[in-house]
Design a protein around this motif. Structure first.
Motif, PDB file in Angstrom:
ATOM      1  N   MET A 321       1.023  -1.048   0.030  1.00 18.99           N
ATOM      2  CA  MET A 321       0.141   0.051  -0.106  1.00 18.99           C
ATOM      3  C   MET A 321       0.924   1.169   0.000  1.00 18.99           C
ATOM      4  O   MET A 321       0.414   2.153  -0.521  1.00 18.99           O
ATOM      5  CB  MET A 321      -0.927  -0.120   1.204  1.00 18.99           C
ATOM      6  CG  MET A 321      -1.810  -1.143   1.297  1.00 18.99           C
ATOM      7  SD  MET A 321      -2.951  -0.917  -0.426  1.00 18.99           S
ATOM      8  CE  MET A 321      -3.640   0.736   0.026  1.00 18.99           C
ATOM      9  N   VAL A 325      -0.139   3.932  -2.659  1.00 16.06           N
ATOM     10  CA  VAL A 325      -0.705   5.243  -2.225  1.00 16.06           C
ATOM     11  C   VAL A 325       0.393   5.871  -1.163  1.00 16.06           C
ATOM     12  O   VAL A 325       0.332   5.844   0.075  1.00 16.06           O
ATOM     13  CB  VAL A 325      -1.984   5.109  -1.569  1.00 16.06           C
ATOM     14  CG1 VAL A 325      -2.562   6.277  -1.247  1.00 16.06           C
ATOM     15  CG2 VAL A 325      -3.128   4.169  -1.967  1.00 16.06           C
ATOM     16  N   THR A 328       1.025   7.819   2.917  1.00 18.96           N
ATOM     17  CA  THR A 328      -0.391   7.981   3.606  1.00 18.96           C
ATOM     18  C   THR A 328      -0.321   6.712   4.457  1.00 18.96           C
ATOM     19  O   THR A 328       0.834   5.998   4.611  1.00 18.96           O
ATOM     20  CB  THR A 328      -1.565   7.579   2.626  1.00 18.96           C
ATOM     21  OG1 THR A 328      -1.536   6.307   1.922  1.00 18.96           O
ATOM     22  CG2 THR A 328      -1.807   8.639   1.647  1.00 18.96           C
ATOM     23  N   HIS A 330      -2.137   3.808   6.294  1.00 25.32           N
ATOM     24  CA  HIS A 330      -3.080   2.600   5.961  1.00 25.32           C
ATOM     25  C   HIS A 330      -3.754   1.798   7.214  1.00 25.32           C
ATOM     26  O   HIS A 330      -2.969   1.401   8.053  1.00 25.32           O
ATOM     27  CB  HIS A 330      -2.513   1.568   4.927  1.00 25.32           C
ATOM     28  CG  HIS A 330      -1.473   2.144   4.274  1.00 25.32           C
ATOM     29  ND1 HIS A 330      -1.706   2.942   3.010  1.00 25.32           N
ATOM     30  CD2 HIS A 330      -0.131   2.062   4.012  1.00 25.32           C
ATOM     31  CE1 HIS A 330      -0.780   3.484   2.549  1.00 25.32           C
ATOM     32  NE2 HIS A 330       0.348   2.919   2.947  1.00 25.32           N
ATOM     33  N   SER A 346      -6.748   4.791   3.485  1.00 25.29           N
ATOM     34  CA  SER A 346      -5.434   5.459   3.460  1.00 25.29           C
ATOM     35  C   SER A 346      -5.669   6.889   3.540  1.00 25.29           C
ATOM     36  O   SER A 346      -6.638   7.185   3.033  1.00 25.29           O
ATOM     37  CB  SER A 346      -4.728   5.242   2.130  1.00 25.29           C
ATOM     38  OG  SER A 346      -4.473   3.712   2.084  1.00 25.29           O
ATOM     39  N   SER A 347      -5.029   7.530   4.440  1.00 24.81           N
ATOM     40  CA  SER A 347      -5.018   8.996   4.654  1.00 24.81           C
ATOM     41  C   SER A 347      -3.895   9.619   4.989  1.00 24.81           C
ATOM     42  O   SER A 347      -2.796   9.023   5.287  1.00 24.81           O
ATOM     43  CB  SER A 347      -6.293   8.871   5.723  1.00 24.81           C
ATOM     44  OG  SER A 347      -5.594   8.706   6.905  1.00 24.81           O
ATOM     45  N   GLU A 351      -4.494  14.293   2.560  1.00 19.91           N
ATOM     46  CA  GLU A 351      -5.502  13.395   1.882  1.00 19.91           C
ATOM     47  C   GLU A 351      -6.789  12.777   2.751  1.00 19.91           C
ATOM     48  O   GLU A 351      -6.436  12.297   3.609  1.00 19.91           O
ATOM     49  CB  GLU A 351      -4.906  12.002   1.372  1.00 19.91           C
ATOM     50  CG  GLU A 351      -5.540  10.968   0.882  1.00 19.91           C
ATOM     51  CD  GLU A 351      -6.695  11.456   0.029  1.00 19.91           C
ATOM     52  OE1 GLU A 351      -7.784  11.590   0.082  1.00 19.91           O
ATOM     53  OE2 GLU A 351      -6.258  11.798  -1.391  1.00 19.91           O
ATOM     54  N   VAL A 354      -8.878   7.736   1.354  1.00 14.29           N
ATOM     55  CA  VAL A 354      -9.124   7.084  -0.081  1.00 14.29           C
ATOM     56  C   VAL A 354      -9.358   5.435   0.266  1.00 14.29           C
ATOM     57  O   VAL A 354      -8.556   5.118   1.251  1.00 14.29           O
ATOM     58  CB  VAL A 354      -8.211   7.096  -1.106  1.00 14.29           C
ATOM     59  CG1 VAL A 354      -6.816   6.865  -0.441  1.00 14.29           C
ATOM     60  CG2 VAL A 354      -8.308   6.261  -2.328  1.00 14.29           C
ATOM     61  N   HIS A 356      -9.432   1.317  -0.689  1.00 13.79           N
ATOM     62  CA  HIS A 356      -9.237   0.575  -2.008  1.00 13.79           C
ATOM     63  C   HIS A 356      -9.871  -0.984  -1.312  1.00 13.79           C
ATOM     64  O   HIS A 356      -9.731  -1.228  -0.179  1.00 13.79           O
ATOM     65  CB  HIS A 356      -7.721   0.351  -2.283  1.00 13.79           C
ATOM     66  CG  HIS A 356      -7.100   1.603  -2.831  1.00 13.79           C
ATOM     67  ND1 HIS A 356      -6.752   2.457  -2.189  1.00 13.79           N
ATOM     68  CD2 HIS A 356      -6.950   1.757  -4.107  1.00 13.79           C
ATOM     69  CE1 HIS A 356      -6.333   3.449  -3.110  1.00 13.79           C
ATOM     70  NE2 HIS A 356      -6.470   2.970  -4.415  1.00 13.79           N
ATOM     71  N   LEU A 367      -9.491   0.937  -6.631  1.00  9.42           N
ATOM     72  CA  LEU A 367      -9.808   2.033  -5.784  1.00  9.42           C
ATOM     73  C   LEU A 367     -11.546   2.029  -5.843  1.00  9.42           C
ATOM     74  O   LEU A 367     -12.125   1.943  -6.823  1.00  9.42           O
ATOM     75  CB  LEU A 367      -9.515   3.320  -6.760  1.00  9.42           C
ATOM     76  CG  LEU A 367     -10.065   4.510  -6.092  1.00  9.42           C
ATOM     77  CD1 LEU A 367      -9.612   4.944  -4.776  1.00  9.42           C
ATOM     78  CD2 LEU A 367      -9.761   5.655  -7.401  1.00  9.42           C
ATOM     79  N   ARG A 370     -13.557   7.690  -2.360  1.00  2.00           N
ATOM     80  CA  ARG A 370     -12.760   8.669  -1.386  1.00  2.00           C
ATOM     81  C   ARG A 370     -13.643   9.346  -0.542  1.00  2.00           C
ATOM     82  O   ARG A 370     -14.936   9.386  -0.690  1.00  2.00           O
ATOM     83  CB  ARG A 370     -12.102   9.760  -2.307  1.00  2.00           C
ATOM     84  CG  ARG A 370     -10.929   9.169  -3.313  1.00  2.00           C
ATOM     85  CD  ARG A 370     -10.454  10.352  -4.285  1.00  2.00           C
ATOM     86  NE  ARG A 370      -9.548   9.723  -5.077  1.00  2.00           N
ATOM     87  CZ  ARG A 370      -8.127   9.651  -4.812  1.00  2.00           C
ATOM     88  NH1 ARG A 370      -7.766   9.748  -3.604  1.00  2.00           N
ATOM     89  NH2 ARG A 370      -7.490   9.386  -5.549  1.00  2.00           N
ATOM     90  N   SER A 376      -9.116  15.674  -2.347  1.00  2.00           N
ATOM     91  CA  SER A 376      -8.211  14.947  -2.823  1.00  2.00           C
ATOM     92  C   SER A 376      -7.398  15.255  -4.096  1.00  2.00           C
ATOM     93  O   SER A 376      -6.192  15.162  -4.010  1.00  2.00           O
ATOM     94  CB  SER A 376      -8.713  13.232  -3.017  1.00  2.00           C
ATOM     95  OG  SER A 376      -9.038  12.704  -1.766  1.00  2.00           O
TER      96      SER A 376
END
Length: 638
Positions: A321, A325, A328, A330, A346-347, A351, A354, A356, A367, A370, A376
């Motif tokens: 991850m 991404v 970020t 996770h 994930s952030s 962000e 998001v 996944h 994806l 969001r 984003s």
């Protein structure tokens, strides 16, 4: 609470051109939150916001699948906060809202069950067929202890009777709504904990200042007292979860004055084995796999959040991850029953979030959504960890957010933004209030002043009962640091806070008449003595408030901004929801009245139906517009 048991169609949204990062976008509710996978991993549910209203939608994981609207998830003051698959066709949704008694608001929750096509929906515990009709009046009705994944019909939940604060534990039939008592209420137990098999094995509760832990070896054994302790002095440990062995309990307990994870033998009640610790910060909690709850790692926060993995597969997923991404943090938020399909959030500071779906069997990462697509794609302001020198040579950790386009070495307008709690530390990550202020050209400083959690027992205890003294001194040191570093223009600095932070803003206006040009208190305390009286309606509330503030009348008076409004010389903005059950609206009303009596410029903005966090989009938009106008009027254009 009356919820409409009907299938609704999501309104169509028409896209319009908008200026970069409008306040409406910051205030918009999440496009996707609280996603839940079906046990077979073929579909997922999620909560979404359309034109300020919350809905439940379901979508297949296959490529090109479209979401299906299932339920309008806003009803009066209630909104769904989770909707989770129990089976492939049946979901349970928890709704949170506000009820009133004697004109005063209090938080409440309800449980709704429905099929994945929106049919056969019902609000549990409101049916006249339920033999104990008083259950519909119970405050909290969505506390699920164990989802019993191998039992397609039942979950394990705790819920009190209408005439008691102490909960029973039930198995709930998710089709019929029938409850069967498995553990009766046990004064003074307030919270129960089940092991991995769904057997209730641990209880915690208190009466006044006396607290206790209960435990048992199996469902057939008698309960025994594990420990009695003073509620505010703390127990030897705090339970986290049961381990894989029958009597293995994972707990938080000190290791060199930092919270660490230990393994405890519930039978022996004294055999501790250290599992994970950090020398610099507290360990927050364990991280478990959603499908079978086995421990995969340990979460801690220094300047940023981290997970120390002990599960090789979980560690490999996290590394993958990071590549997919980057930048970020996770979290695996749900999994199929076999653990082969995962939902991952994930952030970061820039962000909002998001989501996944990861199919481990197919090695496919998809994806799925969001939290806020527009943000984003926007140029948000990074949050930089900083260390600020404090009184007596201490070092205060915090975060500095510079507005986009800030010129190094050129002082600009700034906001000191102390956290609430009063002890809940700030963490690295997306914060809409910070980004609103930064997007309008203001530097934002957040400090984890003494009293904040996460930095060990000595740091936490140093700020105990020091709302307007030690905590205030650390916050003030941060403001002076902004000026000394050439970051803030000393003539253009404001202090803004929420809850305790709102109190901190008001007491700063009293004690630092030359430091700030304005102050904003959102849902803030103004009268410390009144706080304990307000909390008295909640079980244990008065004692908790007194432990936080102290009970010396002279000190409480000296540190209550409402009693010193005559010393305030700067404009004040007060914002408060009229349904706030955490800090009563009367706190801001009294402050506004005192300010008016002394000729201090002020505005009180009362947000109708607003609770403590002002979560709904229109409430947030009102707040952001008032904040934007107030800062511009008092600090000028950036």
């Amino acid at each position: 609470m009356a919820l409409c048991a009907c299938l609704l169609t999501l309104p169509q949204v028409v896209a319009h051109a908008a200026p970069p990062i409008p306040l409406e976008q910051f205030a918009a509710g999440p496009e996707m939150m609280a996603p839940s996978l079906s046990p077979d991993g073929s579909q997922f549910s999620y909560l979404t916001t359309v034109r300020g209203e919350r809905y439940l939608a379901i979508r297949a994981l296959q490529q090109g699948a479209q979401p299906r609207p299932v339920m309008h998830a806003t009803a009066g003051s209630y909104e769904a906060v989770f909707c989770k698959f129990k089976t492939n066709t049946r979901l349970l949704c928890g709704f949170r809202g506000i009820e009133h008694e004697y004109g005063l608001p209090y938080p409440a929750s309800r449980l709704v069950v429905l099929n994945s096509d929106g049919s056969h929906m019902r609000v549990l515990f409101q049916s006249q067929a339920w033999s104990n009709s008083t259950i519909q009046n119970v405050q909290s009705q969505d506390e699920i202890l164990h989802w019993l994944p191998d039992d397609p019909e039942h979950v394990l939940m705790q819920m009190a009777d209408a005439d008691s604060i102490f909960p029973n534990v039930y198995t709930l039939n998710v089709d019929s709504g029938t409850l069967r008592t498995v553990v009766g209420k046990h004064d003074p137990v307030l919270d129960w904990l089940a092991d991995r098999d769904g057997v209730v094995r641990f209880g915690y509760g208190f009466r006044h200042e006396e607290a206790l832990y209960l435990g048992r070896n199996s469902a057939k054994d008698q309960w025994r007292t594990l420990e009695k302790f003073k509620r505010f002095e703390g127990a030897r440990f705090a339970p986290l979860a049961f381990g894989p062995l029958p009597n293995q309990l994972l707990v938080l307990a000190p290791q060199q004055k930092r919270q660490a994870v230990w393994q405890m033998d519930l039978n022996e009640n004294s055999d501790y084995q250290l599992i994970f610790s950090r020398p610099d910060v507290d360990v927050d909690t364990i991280v478990t796999a959603p499908n079978d709850l086995h421990v995969v790692g340990f979460l801690y926060n220094d300047d940023k959040p981290h997970i120390e993995f002990i599960d090789p597969e979980a560690a490999a997923i996290d590394r993958a991850m990071d590549k997919a991404v980057p930048g970020t943090f996770h979290e695996v938020v749900d999994a199929s029953r076999d653990g082969r399909v995962l939902l991952i959030h994930s952030s970061s500071d820039v962000e909002p979030g998001v989501y996944h779906a990861l199919d481990l069997s197919k090695h496919e990462l998809t994806l799925i959504g969001r939290e806020n697509s527009a943000l984003s794609q926007a140029s948000l302001a990074p949050m930089k960890p900083v260390v600020v020198p404090g009184p007596g040579g201490i070092s205060i950790h915090g975060y500095l957010t510079l507005p986009p386009g800030a010129i190094p070495g050129k002082p600009g307008p700034a906001v000191v933004y102390p956290h609430g709690g009063p002890y809940a530390r700030d963490e690295w990550g997306y914060d809409d209030m910070v980004q609103v202020m930064a997007s309008r050209g203001y530097t934002v400083l957040q400090l984890n002043f003494r009293g904040s959690t996460g930095y060990g027992s000595e740091w936490r205890k140093a700020g105990h009962q020091a709302w307007g003294t030690i905590m205030h001194d650390d916050i003030t040191a941060g403001a002076h640091w902004l000026v000394s570093q050439g970051i803030a223009d000393p003539q253009r600095m404001c202090i803004v806070g929420w809850s305790y932070g709102g109190y901190a803003a008001l007491i700063a206006a009293v004690k630092e008449p030359q430091l700030y040009r304005c102050a904003v208190s959102i849902a803030g305390v103004s009268d410390m003595s009144q706080l304990a009286r307000d909390e008295d309606e909640f079980y244990g509330g008065r004692e908790a408030a007194r432990d936080s503030t102290g009970n010396d009348k002279a000190q409480l008076a000296a540190q209550s901004p409402v009693l010193h409004a005559d010393q305030i010389k700067i404009p004040i903005l007060l914002v408060h929801g009229d349904d706030d059950s955490t800090v009563r609206l009367s706190q801001s009303e009294a402050m506004a009245k005192a300010l008016k009596q002394h000729g201090v410029p002020n505005e009180l903005v009362v947000i109708k139906d607003g609770e403590h966090s002002l979560l709904r989009p229109q409430m947030r938009l009102t707040l952001y517009r008032k904040l934007e106008a107030f800062l511009a009027a008092n600090l000028g254009a950036p």
